[in-house]
Design an enzyme around this catalytic site. Structure first.
Site, PDB file in Angstrom:
ATOM      1  N   CYS A   3      -4.187   8.309  -0.765  1.00 36.32           N
ATOM      2  CA  CYS A   3      -3.210   7.377  -0.827  1.00 36.32           C
ATOM      3  C   CYS A   3      -3.392   6.293  -1.786  1.00 36.32           C
ATOM      4  CB  CYS A   3      -2.784   6.785   0.557  1.00 36.32           C
ATOM      5  SG  CYS A   3      -3.972   5.665   1.155  1.00 36.32           S
ATOM      6  N   ASN A   6      -6.420   3.509   0.211  1.00 38.51           N
ATOM      7  CA  ASN A   6      -7.101   4.078   1.340  1.00 38.51           C
ATOM      8  C   ASN A   6      -7.670   3.088   2.400  1.00 38.51           C
ATOM      9  OD1 ASN A   6     -10.718   5.587   1.291  1.00 38.51           O
ATOM     10  ND2 ASN A   6      -9.008   6.236   2.386  1.00 38.51           N
ATOM     11  N   CYS A   8      -4.369   2.141   4.691  1.00 43.26           N
ATOM     12  CA  CYS A   8      -3.351   2.380   5.571  1.00 43.26           C
ATOM     13  C   CYS A   8      -3.148   3.840   5.803  1.00 43.26           C
ATOM     14  CB  CYS A   8      -2.044   1.789   4.872  1.00 43.26           C
ATOM     15  SG  CYS A   8      -2.294  -0.210   5.017  1.00 43.26           S
ATOM     16  N   ARG A   9      -2.507   4.707   4.833  1.00 40.68           N
ATOM     17  CA  ARG A   9      -2.194   6.030   5.196  1.00 40.68           C
ATOM     18  C   ARG A   9      -3.192   7.050   5.182  1.00 40.68           C
ATOM     19  NH1 ARG A   9       2.071   5.922   0.705  1.00 40.68           N
ATOM     20  NH2 ARG A   9       0.556   4.657  -0.429  1.00 40.68           N
ATOM     21  N   SER A  10      -4.060   7.263   4.267  1.00 47.93           N
ATOM     22  CA  SER A  10      -5.033   8.264   4.041  1.00 47.93           C
ATOM     23  C   SER A  10      -6.197   7.994   5.340  1.00 47.93           C
ATOM     24  CB  SER A  10      -5.639   8.303   2.937  1.00 47.93           C
ATOM     25  OG  SER A  10      -6.264   7.399   2.436  1.00 47.93           O
ATOM     26  N   ASP A 119       4.886   3.786   2.118  1.00 49.17           N
ATOM     27  CA  ASP A 119       3.784   2.779   2.322  1.00 49.17           C
ATOM     28  C   ASP A 119       4.040   1.670   3.095  1.00 49.17           C
ATOM     29  OD1 ASP A 119       1.918   1.003   1.652  1.00 49.17           O
ATOM     30  OD2 ASP A 119       2.076   0.888  -0.448  1.00 49.17           O
TER      31      ASP A 119
HETATM   32  P1  4NP Z   1      -2.397   2.771   1.525  1.00 48.02           P
HETATM   33  O1  4NP Z   1      -1.556   1.449   1.518  1.00 48.02           O
HETATM   34  O2  4NP Z   1      -2.116   3.059  -0.013  1.00 48.02           O
HETATM   35  O3  4NP Z   1      -1.385   3.541   2.329  1.00 48.02           O
HETATM   36  O4  4NP Z   1      -3.770   2.206   1.812  1.00 48.02           O
HETATM   37  C1  4NP Z   1      -1.619   0.173   0.747  1.00 48.02           C
HETATM   38  C2  4NP Z   1      -2.607  -0.867   0.881  1.00 48.02           C
HETATM   39  C3  4NP Z   1      -3.058  -1.612  -0.269  1.00 48.02           C
HETATM   40  C4  4NP Z   1      -2.097  -1.848  -1.253  1.00 48.02           C
HETATM   41  C5  4NP Z   1      -1.005  -0.942  -1.327  1.00 48.02           C
HETATM   42  C6  4NP Z   1      -0.882   0.098  -0.359  1.00 48.02           C
HETATM   43  N1  4NP Z   1      -2.300  -2.943  -1.889  1.00 48.02           N
HETATM   44  O5  4NP Z   1      -1.247  -3.223  -2.677  1.00 48.02           O
HETATM   45  O6  4NP Z   1      -3.253  -3.711  -1.802  1.00 48.02           O
END
Ligand code: 4NP
Length: 145
Positions: A3, A6, A8-10, A119
């Site tokens: 993602c 790294n 939240c989702r992955s 997201d």
């Molecule tokens: P992820 O979510 O891609 O599912 O880990 C996010 C985590 C952090 C951010 C964006 C999405 N950020 O903008 O910091």
């Protein structure tokens, strides 16, 4: 599992798939990474940790890392959460074999529909839905790797 951050989702995808792989007695290497570097070294988001724990999966051993070009050589399949992740990962692909490894994870549920795992970073309520999507996608993945 890839993602953006790294966190939240992955990490959820990694935790869910590892859990199912263990339950099925498979010998697969499962890992996750983010296309961005901002959260490298961090624990998963506390909301991902919480929803995983609710379903009996501990993801607190994970630390965020950035996707690396040599991941194309280390893994048979690179499953991305959304089309932006796919673009970012494909930029590092050096040949057709690498490109063929990259796939949207929701293709396992909705083939060809270009569906993204939303997201949930800015939406506390989104984590449960993300968990369920990833759980269902991983079930399909185990049936038809
Ligand atoms: P992820 O979510 O891609 O599912 O880990 C996010 C985590 C952090 C951010 C964006 C999405 N950020 O903008 O910091």
């Amino acid at each position: 599992m890839v993602c953006l951050g790294n966190i939240c989702r992955s990490p959820l995808a990694e935790g869910i798939l590892k859990h199912k792989v263990r339950q099925n007695g498979f010998d697969w290497t499962v890992d996750s990474a983010g296309t961005g570097f901002w959260h490298s070294g961090e624990l998963p988001d506390r909301r991902s940790i919480a929803v995983a724990r609710k379903y009996g999966i501990d993801i607190t051993d994970q630390r965020a890392r950035q996707f690396r070009p040599d991941d194309f050589d280390r893994f048979d399949r690179i499953l991305v959460m959304d089309t932006q992740n796919r673009r970012d990962v494909l930029r590092h692909a050096r040949n057709d074999e690498h490109r063929a490894k990259v796939q949207l994870i929701l293709d396992y549920l909705y083939p060809g529909q270009e569906e993204n795992v939303p997201d949930p970073y800015y939406d506390d309520d989104g984590f449960e839905e993300v968990f369920r999507m990833l759980d269902a996608a991983c079930d399909k993945l185990l049936e038809m790797p």
